[in-house]
Write a protein that holds these residues in place. Structure first.
Motif, short mmCIF file in Angstrom:
data_model
loop_
_atom_site.label_atom_id
_atom_site.label_comp_id
_atom_site.label_asym_id
_atom_site.label_seq_id
_atom_site.Cartn_x
_atom_site.Cartn_y
_atom_site.Cartn_z
N VAL A 180 -3.50 10.00 4.65
CA VAL A 180 -4.13 8.70 5.22
C VAL A 180 -4.12 7.43 5.14
CG1 VAL A 180 -6.63 8.49 4.91
CG2 VAL A 180 -6.09 10.82 4.43
N LYS A 181 -4.10 6.80 5.91
CA LYS A 181 -4.26 5.77 5.76
C LYS A 181 -5.35 4.84 6.62
CE LYS A 181 -3.46 2.36 9.10
NZ LYS A 181 -4.23 1.73 9.36
N VAL A 182 -5.57 3.95 5.34
CA VAL A 182 -7.37 3.53 5.57
C VAL A 182 -7.68 2.04 5.62
CG1 VAL A 182 -7.87 3.93 3.86
CG2 VAL A 182 -9.92 4.03 5.27
N SER A 183 -8.58 1.42 6.18
CA SER A 183 -7.94 -0.37 5.98
C SER A 183 -9.21 -0.66 5.20
CB SER A 183 -8.02 -1.04 7.34
OG SER A 183 -9.78 -0.79 7.36
N ASP A 184 -9.26 -1.67 4.16
CA ASP A 184 -10.01 -2.36 3.53
C ASP A 184 -11.51 -2.54 4.11
OD1 ASP A 184 -9.24 -4.69 4.72
OD2 ASP A 184 -9.01 -5.40 2.67
N PRO A 208 -4.77 14.59 0.55
CA PRO A 208 -3.62 14.22 0.23
C PRO A 208 -2.48 13.97 -0.66
CG PRO A 208 -5.95 13.69 0.85
CD PRO A 208 -6.14 13.96 0.24
N ALA A 209 -1.66 13.63 -0.18
CA ALA A 209 -0.55 13.87 -0.52
C ALA A 209 -0.10 11.51 -1.14
CB ALA A 209 1.62 13.90 -0.53
N LEU A 210 -0.70 11.95 -0.10
CA LEU A 210 -0.38 9.96 -0.14
C LEU A 210 -1.71 9.36 0.67
CD1 LEU A 210 1.68 7.47 -0.72
CD2 LEU A 210 2.42 7.91 1.51
N VAL A 211 -2.75 8.56 0.20
CA VAL A 211 -3.38 7.49 0.62
C VAL A 211 -3.15 6.27 0.29
CG1 VAL A 211 -5.95 6.92 0.27
CG2 VAL A 211 -5.32 8.96 0.27
N VAL A 212 -3.02 5.85 1.63
CA VAL A 212 -2.33 4.36 1.59
C VAL A 212 -4.12 3.24 2.40
CG1 VAL A 212 -0.41 2.12 2.89
CG2 VAL A 212 0.11 4.82 2.05
N ALA A 220 -1.05 -4.00 0.88
CA ALA A 220 -1.09 -2.94 0.98
C ALA A 220 -1.50 -1.56 -0.14
CB ALA A 220 -0.81 -1.21 2.42
N VAL A 221 -1.75 -1.02 -0.61
CA VAL A 221 -1.49 0.18 -2.24
C VAL A 221 -1.66 1.65 -1.65
CG1 VAL A 221 -2.68 0.19 -3.51
CG2 VAL A 221 -2.59 -2.24 -2.98
N GLU A 228 0.28 4.00 -8.04
CA GLU A 228 0.23 3.45 -7.38
C GLU A 228 1.05 1.94 -7.35
OE1 GLU A 228 -3.86 1.42 -8.58
OE2 GLU A 228 -4.37 3.45 -8.80
N VAL A 229 1.52 2.19 -6.01
CA VAL A 229 2.31 1.17 -5.31
C VAL A 229 1.81 0.25 -4.25
CG1 VAL A 229 5.21 0.77 -3.39
CG2 VAL A 229 4.79 2.92 -5.42
#
Length: 308
Positions: A180-184, A208-212, A220-221, A228-229
């Motif tokens: 999942v990719k989502v904006s602030d 989800p394995a990865l949420v950005v 981005a985080v 957390e990266v």
């Protein structure tokens, strides 16, 4: 059919109105922009969309073809091609009004379950606007047996309805998605007053394995089992932000493909992705998005502009 990404969602014409009173029309649409980014990065991608047999539809079809994006059979069934009016403020950020219709071509559900799509991506208007939204959910459900599923809420409050009604629908799709990719900004609308990274953590504890989470020009985080990266966005002169998040999403799918993390058979590997790999993915994504915001409209870079 060869390995590819199947993108399911809207393609339309963006009419961009600038603060000085000038305007211009550009092909766009969130999911089309993701597909376009993948095509320009050299990936095989097919788009299931809903275009009219009209001049604007021809504009969109030509734009997609130039970037090697194939259209799923039946994507030309609309009475007219949809239009989004993007009104830019002095900082280049866009607010939207829409004239659109949406449904999923019947062939897309068949393709989603066929097993050849390494990833199936959807989001934004397509995942919320009926009658297509219910069909999008069917596509994701069918795709999970063979494909990585990816989702970007890319909220459009003007047409999606109240946040309280949209929130559970978004979260249901999050739980059908591997990435999942989502904006602030989306999270501020869906969860006012809540730390966006805290929402990402909560989502990532599910499917989800990865949420950005993207933060515009700040970077981005990413949240995964590895922790957390964070990635800092390059400093560029912004022309407008149209398509920036979509190009980030396309670059993310491209990077996952590059690291052999796409396809249901690679789900365990995706769940175990390490922090260094996530960092490389994010650095590439913010670089691609930075190029997109440095020029007008949804105009993501080609692979030779960003390197491998």
């Amino acid at each position: 059919m060869s390995a590819h990404v199947l993108a399911v969602g809207e393609a339309l014409v963006d009419e961009v109105r600038r603060p000085d009173g000038t305007s211009a029309e550009h092909p766009g649409g969130s999911i089309a922009n993701v597909a376009l980014t993948l095509g320009r990065l050299g990936r095989e991608v097919r788009l299931a969309t809903w275009l009219g047999s009209d001049a604007r539809g021809d504009l969109v079809r030509g734009w997609l073809a130039e970037s090697h994006v194939g259209l799923v059979e039946g994507s030309d069934g609309a009475e007219r091609t949809s239009v989004a009016v993007a009104t830019l403020d002095d900082g280049g950020s866009a607010g939207y009004d829409f004239d659109l219709t949406w449904q999923v071509p019947a062939r897309a559900l068949q393709d989603a379950g066929a097993g050849d799509a390494l990833a199936v991506h959807t989001g934004s208007i397509a995942a919320m606007l009926e009658p297509g939204a219910a069909q999008v959910r069917q596509v994701l459900e069918a795709a999970r047996a063979t494909s990585t599923t990816t989702y970007d809420p890319n909220a459009r409050p003007a047409i999606m309805g109240p946040a309280d009604e949209v929130r559970p629908r978004v979260e249901a799709l999050v739980q059908l998605s591997d990435v999942v990719k989502v904006s602030d900004e989306d999270l501020a609308w869906l969860f006012p007053g809540t730390d966006p990274v805290a929402v990402a953590r909560d989502w990532q504890r599910g499917t989800p394995a990865l949420v950005v989470v993207t933060f515009g020009g700040k970077g981005a985080v990413a949240v995964s089992d590895a922790g957390e990266v964070e990635a800092v966005a390059p400093s560029v002169e912004v022309v407008d932000t149209v398509g920036a998040g979509d190009s980030f999403m396309g670059a993310l799918i491209d990077g996952l493909w590059e690291h052999d993390l796409l396809g249901a058979a690679r789900r365990d590997a995706l769940n175990a992705v390490d922090a260094d790999t996530v960092r490389r993915l994010l650095d590439r994504c913010v670089a691609v998005a930075a190029i997109t915001v440095s020029r007008a409209g949804a105009n993501p870079p080609r692979r030779e502009e960003v390197g491998r």
